[in-house]
Design a protein around this motif. Structure first.
Motif, PDB file in Angstrom:
ATOM      1  N   PHE A  36       0.575  -1.315   0.112  1.00 36.93           N
ATOM      2  CA  PHE A  36      -0.275   0.082   0.045  1.00 36.93           C
ATOM      3  C   PHE A  36       1.014   1.186  -0.328  1.00 36.93           C
ATOM      4  N   ARG A  37       0.441   2.526  -0.173  1.00 34.35           N
ATOM      5  CA  ARG A  37       0.815   3.983   0.020  1.00 34.35           C
ATOM      6  C   ARG A  37       0.530   4.547   0.589  1.00 34.35           C
ATOM      7  N   GLN A  38       0.945   5.445   0.875  1.00 33.84           N
ATOM      8  CA  GLN A  38       0.091   6.869   1.503  1.00 33.84           C
ATOM      9  C   GLN A  38       0.952   8.323   1.525  1.00 33.84           C
ATOM     10  N   ALA A  39       0.668   8.986   0.992  1.00 36.06           N
ATOM     11  CA  ALA A  39       0.688  10.187   0.022  1.00 36.06           C
ATOM     12  C   ALA A  39       0.263  11.386   1.853  1.00 36.06           C
ATOM     13  N   PRO A  40       0.561  12.114   1.387  1.00 40.47           N
ATOM     14  CA  PRO A  40       0.564  13.171   2.809  1.00 40.47           C
ATOM     15  C   PRO A  40      -1.174  13.489   2.087  1.00 40.47           C
ATOM     16  N   GLY A  41      -1.981  13.988   3.267  1.00 50.16           N
ATOM     17  CA  GLY A  41      -3.446  14.076   3.254  1.00 50.16           C
ATOM     18  C   GLY A  41      -3.773  13.295   2.623  1.00 50.16           C
ATOM     19  N   VAL A  47      -1.477  -0.524  -3.746  1.00 48.97           N
ATOM     20  CA  VAL A  47      -1.011  -0.363  -4.799  1.00 48.97           C
ATOM     21  C   VAL A  47      -0.931  -1.641  -6.087  1.00 48.97           C
ATOM     22  N   ALA A  48      -0.789  -3.099  -4.918  1.00 49.06           N
ATOM     23  CA  ALA A  48      -0.735  -4.715  -5.147  1.00 49.06           C
ATOM     24  C   ALA A  48      -0.300  -6.127  -5.026  1.00 49.06           C
ATOM     25  N   ALA A  49      -1.190  -5.934  -4.429  1.00 44.88           N
ATOM     26  CA  ALA A  49      -0.918  -7.551  -3.452  1.00 44.88           C
ATOM     27  C   ALA A  49      -0.853  -9.240  -4.604  1.00 44.88           C
ATOM     28  N   ILE A  50      -0.789  -9.847  -3.820  1.00 47.08           N
ATOM     29  CA  ILE A  50      -0.284 -11.041  -4.512  1.00 47.08           C
ATOM     30  C   ILE A  50      -0.829 -12.833  -3.166  1.00 47.08           C
ATOM     31  N   SER A  51      -1.806 -13.236  -4.026  1.00 44.58           N
ATOM     32  CA  SER A  51      -1.707 -14.453  -3.051  1.00 44.58           C
ATOM     33  C   SER A  51      -0.674 -15.316  -2.303  1.00 44.58           C
ATOM     34  N   TRP A  52      -0.879 -16.267  -1.666  1.00 46.00           N
ATOM     35  CA  TRP A  52       0.346 -16.943  -0.623  1.00 46.00           C
ATOM     36  C   TRP A  52       0.357 -17.324  -2.158  1.00 46.00           C
ATOM     37  N   SER A  53      -0.122 -18.619  -2.614  1.00 44.90           N
ATOM     38  CA  SER A  53       1.059 -19.236  -3.721  1.00 44.90           C
ATOM     39  C   SER A  53       1.767 -18.453  -5.345  1.00 44.90           C
ATOM     40  N   SER A  62      -2.921   2.406 -11.779  1.00 43.93           N
ATOM     41  CA  SER A  62      -1.749   3.900 -11.492  1.00 43.93           C
ATOM     42  C   SER A  62      -0.598   3.533 -12.067  1.00 43.93           C
ATOM     43  N   VAL A  63      -0.531   1.894 -11.994  1.00 39.39           N
ATOM     44  CA  VAL A  63       0.969   1.504 -11.738  1.00 39.39           C
ATOM     45  C   VAL A  63       0.532  -0.015 -12.326  1.00 39.39           C
ATOM     46  N   MET A  82       9.473  -1.291  -9.015  1.00 38.37           N
ATOM     47  CA  MET A  82       8.879  -0.351  -9.435  1.00 38.37           C
ATOM     48  C   MET A  82       9.368   0.278 -10.836  1.00 38.37           C
ATOM     49  N   ASN A  83       9.267   0.081 -11.683  1.00 36.07           N
ATOM     50  CA  ASN A  83      10.656   1.073 -12.725  1.00 36.07           C
ATOM     51  C   ASN A  83       9.239   2.030 -13.548  1.00 36.07           C
ATOM     52  N   SER A  84       9.767   2.700 -14.133  1.00 34.93           N
ATOM     53  CA  SER A  84       9.407   4.018 -14.600  1.00 34.93           C
ATOM     54  C   SER A  84       8.720   4.845 -14.178  1.00 34.93           C
ATOM     55  N   LEU A  85       9.410   5.331 -12.579  1.00 35.92           N
ATOM     56  CA  LEU A  85       8.919   5.519 -11.591  1.00 35.92           C
ATOM     57  C   LEU A  85       8.061   7.071 -11.792  1.00 35.92           C
ATOM     58  N   LYS A  86       7.598   7.984 -11.268  1.00 43.78           N
ATOM     59  CA  LYS A  86       6.945   9.043 -12.044  1.00 43.78           C
ATOM     60  C   LYS A  86       6.423  10.051 -10.486  1.00 43.78           C
TER      61      LYS A  86
END
Length: 124
Positions: A36-41, A47-53, A62-63, A82-86
């Protein structure tokens, strides 16, 4: 028991970073994990998630195409490449491990173990 993050930092737009989240107490066993991510305010957002397997993954729109989530279960570690960061990727990034459920969820409330957070700053 604690998730320990590493890999954040300052990077120019277009650059890459790799975040790692290591589990010191086997809390990742049979658990889906996520970043997850948290920007100010702003609220903490998936952002992304993955199962156990590792067979199922989720990416925020956005990503998609720029970030890749992966895990190494024998090492009790998972990653976010994380590539091509903005500049809009600038935030504190948190890794989370879900309640003992193998499938991921996109809600932060479904994750009961969290890393300490690592700052990612993308300059323009």
């Amino acid at each position: 028991v604690q998730l320990v993050e590493s890999g954040g930092g300052l990077v120019q737009a277009g650059g890459s970073l790799r975040l790692s989240c290591a589990d010191s107490g086997r809390t990742l066993f049979s658990r889906a994990v996520a970043w997850f991510r948290q920007a100010p305010g702003k609220e903490r957002a998936i952002v992304a998630a993955i199962s156990w397997s590792g067979d199922s993954t989720f990416y925020a729109d956005s990503v998609k195409g720029r970030f890749t989530i992966s895990r190494d279960n024998p090492k009790n570690t998972f990653y976010l490449q994380m590539n091509s960061l903005k500049p809009e990727d600038t935030a504190v990034y948190y890794c989370g491990a879900r309640f003992p459920v193998t499938d991921y969820d996109t809600r932060a409330s479904e994750y009961d173990y969290w890393g300490q957070g690592t700052q990612v700053t993308v300059s323009s």
